[in-house]
Design a protein around this motif. Structure first.
Motif, PDB file in Angstrom:
ATOM      1  N   PHE A 163       1.005  -1.381  -0.168  1.00  0.00           N
ATOM      2  CA  PHE A 163      -0.069   0.023   0.048  1.00  0.00           C
ATOM      3  C   PHE A 163       0.861   1.206   0.114  1.00  0.00           C
ATOM      4  O   PHE A 163       2.083   1.372   0.522  1.00  0.00           O
ATOM      5  CB  PHE A 163      -0.792   0.028   1.246  1.00  0.00           C
ATOM      6  N   THR A 164       0.436   2.169  -0.518  1.00  0.00           N
ATOM      7  CA  THR A 164       1.160   3.501  -0.483  1.00  0.00           C
ATOM      8  C   THR A 164       0.873   4.160   0.863  1.00  0.00           C
ATOM      9  O   THR A 164       0.228   3.897   1.634  1.00  0.00           O
ATOM     10  CB  THR A 164       0.623   4.556  -1.600  1.00  0.00           C
ATOM     11  N   GLY A 165       1.685   5.134   0.997  1.00  0.00           N
ATOM     12  CA  GLY A 165       1.546   5.823   2.166  1.00  0.00           C
ATOM     13  C   GLY A 165       0.272   6.388   2.677  1.00  0.00           C
ATOM     14  O   GLY A 165      -0.139   6.259   3.606  1.00  0.00           O
ATOM     15  N   ARG A 166      -0.346   6.751   1.699  1.00  0.00           N
ATOM     16  CA  ARG A 166      -1.674   7.445   1.643  1.00  0.00           C
ATOM     17  C   ARG A 166      -2.977   6.210   2.102  1.00  0.00           C
ATOM     18  O   ARG A 166      -3.560   6.569   2.870  1.00  0.00           O
ATOM     19  CB  ARG A 166      -2.250   8.108   0.450  1.00  0.00           C
ATOM     20  N   GLU A 167      -2.622   5.056   1.380  1.00  0.00           N
ATOM     21  CA  GLU A 167      -3.298   4.231   1.798  1.00  0.00           C
ATOM     22  C   GLU A 167      -3.287   3.639   3.115  1.00  0.00           C
ATOM     23  O   GLU A 167      -4.266   3.406   3.832  1.00  0.00           O
ATOM     24  CB  GLU A 167      -3.342   2.897   0.856  1.00  0.00           C
TER      25      GLU A 167
ATOM     26  N   LYS B  54     -10.180  11.290   7.127  1.00  0.00           N
ATOM     27  CA  LYS B  54     -10.188  12.552   6.058  1.00  0.00           C
ATOM     28  C   LYS B  54      -9.974  13.705   6.866  1.00  0.00           C
ATOM     29  O   LYS B  54      -9.186  14.614   6.431  1.00  0.00           O
ATOM     30  CB  LYS B  54     -11.411  12.320   5.430  1.00  0.00           C
ATOM     31  N   HIS B  55     -10.836  14.007   7.976  1.00  0.00           N
ATOM     32  CA  HIS B  55     -10.427  15.319   8.699  1.00  0.00           C
ATOM     33  C   HIS B  55      -9.192  15.332   9.260  1.00  0.00           C
ATOM     34  O   HIS B  55      -8.531  16.650   9.045  1.00  0.00           O
ATOM     35  CB  HIS B  55     -11.591  14.904   9.784  1.00  0.00           C
ATOM     36  N   ARG B  56      -8.606  14.303   9.591  1.00  0.00           N
ATOM     37  CA  ARG B  56      -7.148  14.624  10.118  1.00  0.00           C
ATOM     38  C   ARG B  56      -6.037  14.488   9.439  1.00  0.00           C
ATOM     39  O   ARG B  56      -4.935  14.570   9.593  1.00  0.00           O
ATOM     40  CB  ARG B  56      -6.873  13.682  11.606  1.00  0.00           C
ATOM     41  N   PHE B  57      -6.387  14.061   8.166  1.00  0.00           N
ATOM     42  CA  PHE B  57      -5.467  13.497   7.224  1.00  0.00           C
ATOM     43  C   PHE B  57      -4.315  14.404   6.872  1.00  0.00           C
ATOM     44  O   PHE B  57      -3.080  14.119   6.958  1.00  0.00           O
ATOM     45  CB  PHE B  57      -6.116  13.152   5.637  1.00  0.00           C
ATOM     46  N   ASP B  58      -4.532  15.740   6.821  1.00  0.00           N
ATOM     47  CA  ASP B  58      -3.580  16.741   6.347  1.00  0.00           C
ATOM     48  C   ASP B  58      -2.686  16.816   7.324  1.00  0.00           C
ATOM     49  O   ASP B  58      -1.392  17.004   7.299  1.00  0.00           O
ATOM     50  CB  ASP B  58      -4.025  18.159   5.896  1.00  0.00           C
ATOM     51  N   GLU B  59      -3.073  17.131   8.587  1.00  0.00           N
ATOM     52  CA  GLU B  59      -2.509  17.132   9.821  1.00  0.00           C
ATOM     53  C   GLU B  59      -1.343  15.835  10.061  1.00  0.00           C
ATOM     54  O   GLU B  59      -0.452  16.077  10.363  1.00  0.00           O
ATOM     55  CB  GLU B  59      -3.332  17.049  11.010  1.00  0.00           C
ATOM     56  N   ILE B  60      -2.048  14.771   9.798  1.00  0.00           N
ATOM     57  CA  ILE B  60      -1.015  13.588   9.895  1.00  0.00           C
ATOM     58  C   ILE B  60       0.127  13.632   8.879  1.00  0.00           C
ATOM     59  O   ILE B  60       1.363  13.340   9.300  1.00  0.00           O
ATOM     60  CB  ILE B  60      -1.905  12.082   9.570  1.00  0.00           C
ATOM     61  N   VAL B  61      -0.391  14.020   7.682  1.00  0.00           N
ATOM     62  CA  VAL B  61       0.766  14.328   6.597  1.00  0.00           C
ATOM     63  C   VAL B  61       1.888  15.311   6.906  1.00  0.00           C
ATOM     64  O   VAL B  61       3.208  14.940   7.012  1.00  0.00           O
ATOM     65  CB  VAL B  61       0.153  14.486   5.284  1.00  0.00           C
ATOM     66  N   ARG B  62       1.294  16.453   7.502  1.00  0.00           N
ATOM     67  CA  ARG B  62       2.294  17.623   7.798  1.00  0.00           C
ATOM     68  C   ARG B  62       3.269  17.050   8.772  1.00  0.00           C
ATOM     69  O   ARG B  62       4.308  17.305   9.020  1.00  0.00           O
ATOM     70  CB  ARG B  62       1.384  18.716   8.153  1.00  0.00           C
ATOM     71  N   PHE B  63       2.555  16.352   9.897  1.00  0.00           N
ATOM     72  CA  PHE B  63       3.406  15.975  11.022  1.00  0.00           C
ATOM     73  C   PHE B  63       4.654  14.811  10.693  1.00  0.00           C
ATOM     74  O   PHE B  63       5.652  14.914  11.178  1.00  0.00           O
ATOM     75  CB  PHE B  63       2.415  15.219  12.167  1.00  0.00           C
ATOM     76  N   SER B  64       4.368  14.051   9.678  1.00  0.00           N
ATOM     77  CA  SER B  64       4.986  13.053   9.320  1.00  0.00           C
ATOM     78  C   SER B  64       6.087  13.631   8.423  1.00  0.00           C
ATOM     79  O   SER B  64       7.236  13.001   8.677  1.00  0.00           O
ATOM     80  CB  SER B  64       4.411  12.017   8.523  1.00  0.00           C
ATOM     81  N   GLY B  65       5.954  14.861   7.849  1.00  0.00           N
ATOM     82  CA  GLY B  65       7.149  15.443   6.977  1.00  0.00           C
ATOM     83  C   GLY B  65       7.667  14.352   5.736  1.00  0.00           C
ATOM     84  O   GLY B  65       8.579  14.585   4.938  1.00  0.00           O
ATOM     85  N   ILE B  66       6.437  13.595   5.258  1.00  0.00           N
ATOM     86  CA  ILE B  66       6.875  12.773   4.055  1.00  0.00           C
ATOM     87  C   ILE B  66       5.800  12.970   2.907  1.00  0.00           C
ATOM     88  O   ILE B  66       5.506  11.952   2.132  1.00  0.00           O
ATOM     89  CB  ILE B  66       7.087  11.286   4.422  1.00  0.00           C
ATOM     90  N   LYS B  67       5.553  14.246   2.959  1.00  0.00           N
ATOM     91  CA  LYS B  67       4.339  14.390   1.916  1.00  0.00           C
ATOM     92  C   LYS B  67       4.854  14.100   0.331  1.00  0.00           C
ATOM     93  O   LYS B  67       3.981  13.482  -0.266  1.00  0.00           O
ATOM     94  CB  LYS B  67       4.156  15.909   1.969  1.00  0.00           C
ATOM     95  N   LYS B  68       6.219  14.139   0.175  1.00  0.00           N
ATOM     96  CA  LYS B  68       6.568  13.864  -1.064  1.00  0.00           C
ATOM     97  C   LYS B  68       6.329  12.327  -1.458  1.00  0.00           C
ATOM     98  O   LYS B  68       6.256  11.965  -2.622  1.00  0.00           O
ATOM     99  CB  LYS B  68       8.147  14.204  -1.089  1.00  0.00           C
ATOM    100  N   PHE B  69       6.419  11.607  -0.482  1.00  0.00           N
ATOM    101  CA  PHE B  69       6.292  10.123  -0.731  1.00  0.00           C
ATOM    102  C   PHE B  69       5.039   9.393  -0.532  1.00  0.00           C
ATOM    103  O   PHE B  69       4.949   8.225  -0.252  1.00  0.00           O
ATOM    104  CB  PHE B  69       7.664   9.377   0.098  1.00  0.00           C
ATOM    105  N   LEU B  70       4.030  10.274  -0.533  1.00  0.00           N
ATOM    106  CA  LEU B  70       2.833   9.886  -0.024  1.00  0.00           C
ATOM    107  C   LEU B  70       2.184   8.742  -0.921  1.00  0.00           C
ATOM    108  O   LEU B  70       1.347   8.110  -0.442  1.00  0.00           O
ATOM    109  CB  LEU B  70       1.869  11.179  -0.005  1.00  0.00           C
ATOM    110  N   ASP B  71       2.380   8.909  -2.273  1.00  0.00           N
ATOM    111  CA  ASP B  71       1.806   7.959  -3.088  1.00  0.00           C
ATOM    112  C   ASP B  71       2.903   6.943  -3.510  1.00  0.00           C
ATOM    113  O   ASP B  71       2.777   6.353  -4.443  1.00  0.00           O
ATOM    114  CB  ASP B  71       1.175   8.664  -4.404  1.00  0.00           C
TER     115      ASP B  71
END
Lengths: 261, 240
Positions: free
Chosen positions: B102-106, B123-140
């Protein structure tokens, strides 16, 4: 007990959906022809059996031509056998989930069965084309397909739970299941109609719950008739007994999955 | 104060060399051989109050992780019982509950659903989770291509944004870099509050001292000592 299953599924419904989606997605990502295998597999099987039994041995099939008979047989049978095969492996192949997360493991069984539905739908589309070609007009009894497929899925989860839980403890099951499914295919009216079984053996054939299910499905699609009451009742009773037995066995063995798998 | 976790006379047995083939079972059956047994936990009695922060220390193979696995419900105790009140979130091993394909997003969705979150909550907390992880680039990207550090980052980011009453942490932090460790610890600290319970297994005594209101020293599957951080750590250092 049924309530228990339902509440477990409801609580983990999103996990179930995600697992189904993962299953379908990974299957079609990896294969070269992707989705088309859903159609090519039964088409190829039907073609081979049509050549051998339709053209060479000329099995009598009554009013229905052999090709639609064997093709419809295969798509409904494959749905069952592929569900059982993937369900059997579902616990062992998801060991990373089983050993690390607390969730009802039957979710893995159900997801591997639900994951076969896209294949079924794709091959049903081809069946419709064949029906049009042979000018077989569906009647209202085609709606029987829906409850019959549900019974088939219950039967697949019963067999799947049975073998999947044993497979955790004995990997030999992985080798046994394909052989067993092949034998089961020939014992079920898939490549031949029920009528070609001698009268005195028909009762034994009907004790196989897949006989009633397959015949019912084929009747609904090809003949436009409701299922035979007696075969259907027998199938439902046997399926029901088996699914209870399997579920209890599965739940008993489930406690050890995370330690043994 | 109400108890969050109560453990009564809990034992856990593992069998060594569980057979995987029918051929292995036959001699066991015919010659009535018994598999070797190993007791990973022996008569554990423990109660943890709501809001308490329990640190667990002990040498490798002492039963720390087995205890957390039982509390999280992954494996069942062989004897005894335990009760938990509230939602449990577990970070037992790196990427617990992640699926490599699965991808990071999945995986954010997968892990969230496993923890019993509603899709809308994730869904509601998704952006917050991604921001916290600092790996937005590799989300997919499928997580199997992640480095172990990225893996931990994502796993931890989801976990700290979950809605939990009891959080189990097993030495996961050791893998992330120092900055991320600090970030996580302060996030846990923020969300702890007075009603949330933390159980932390670590070999890092600084972390244990900082986070634990109570420390438990376990060895050979038995509780050796339980009490204030400094006294238990000193006892541990003398006895190992």
């Amino acid at each position: 007990m049924k309530l228990l299953i339902a509440s477990n599924i409801w609580r983990f419904r999103y996990l179930l959906l995600l697992l189904v989606w993962r299953d379908v997605k990974s299957r079609y990502k990896q294969a070269l022809f992707g989705f088309s295998w859903a159609i090519l597999t039964p088409a190829f099987q039907a073609l081979v059996y049509w050549l051998v039994f339709g053209l060479v041995f000329k099995i009598p099939t009554g009013n229905i031509p052999y090709l639609p008979l064997v093709f419809s047989g295969f798509i409904f049978w494959n749905f069952f056998s592929q569900s059982v095969s993937s369900a059997t492996l579902s616990i062992t192949s998801n060991s990373n989930l089983v050993t690390k997360i607390a969730f009802p493991k039957e979710i893995l069984i159900f997801s591997s069965i639900l994951g076969r539905i896209p294949d079924l739908i794709a091959s049903l589309a081809v069946l419709i084309i064949i029906l049009i070609f042979y000018q077989i007009n569906p009647s209202v009894h085609i709606l029987w397909v829906i409850p019959l497929l549900l019974i088939e899925m219950v039967m697949a989860s019963a067999v799947g739970m049975f073998f999947a839980s044993l497979n955790v403890y004995f990997r030999d099951i992985t080798a046994v299941v394909p052989i067993l499914l092949m034998a089961w295919l020939f014992l079920t009216p898939v490549i031949y109609p029920l009528e070609s079984i001698p009268q005195q053996y028909q009762l034994y054939a009907k004790l196989n719950p897949m006989t009633g299910i397959l015949e019912g499905l084929r009747n609904a699609v090809l003949v436009g008739a409701p299922p035979d009451n007696f075969s259907m009742l027998l199938s439902i009773i046997i399926t029901f007994i088996f699914v209870i037995f399997s579920y209890l066995l599965f739940k008993k063995l489930e406690k050890g999955f995370s330690d043994v798998v | 104060m109400e108890n969050a976790i109560v453990i009564n006379n809990l034992w856990k047995k593992y069998k060594i060399g569980q057979p995987k083939k029918l051929g292995d079972v036959l001699p066991l059956f015919l010659f009535r051989q018994k598999l070797k047994e190993f007791w990973a936990l022996k008569n554990i009695n423990l109660s943890i109050k709501k809001g308490e922060r329990l640190g667990i220390i002990g040498p490798n193979g002492s039963g720390k992780s087995t205890l957390l696995k039982i509390i999280s419900g992954v494996t069942a105790p062989s004897l005894g019982n335990f009760t938990i009140t509230g939602k449990v979130a577990a970070l037992l091993e790196v990427g617990t509950g992640f699926h490599p394909d699965f991808t990071g997003r999945e995986n954010i969705y997968l892990y969230g659903t496993i923890m019993g979150m509603e899709l809308s909550e994730i869904k509601h907390r998704f952006d917050e989770i991604v921001r916290f992880s600092g790996i937005k680039k590799f989300l997919d990207t499928p997580v199997k291509y992640y480095s172990s550090g990225m893996y931990v980052r994502l796993a931890f980011s989801v976990a700290v944004h979950l809605d939990w009453d009891v959080l189990l942490v097993d030495e996961v932090l050791a893998v992330g870099d120092v900055d991320f460790q600090k970030k996580c610890l302060s996030k846990i600290e923020q969300s702890l509050g007075s009603k949330k319970t933390l159980i932390l297994v670590s070999h890092n005594f600084d972390v244990i001292r900082k986070f634990s209101s109570k420390v438990l020293f376990i060895k050979d599957g038995k509780i050796q000592k339980i009490g204030k951080a400094d006294s238990v750590i000193n006892y541990y250092l003398k006895h190992v």
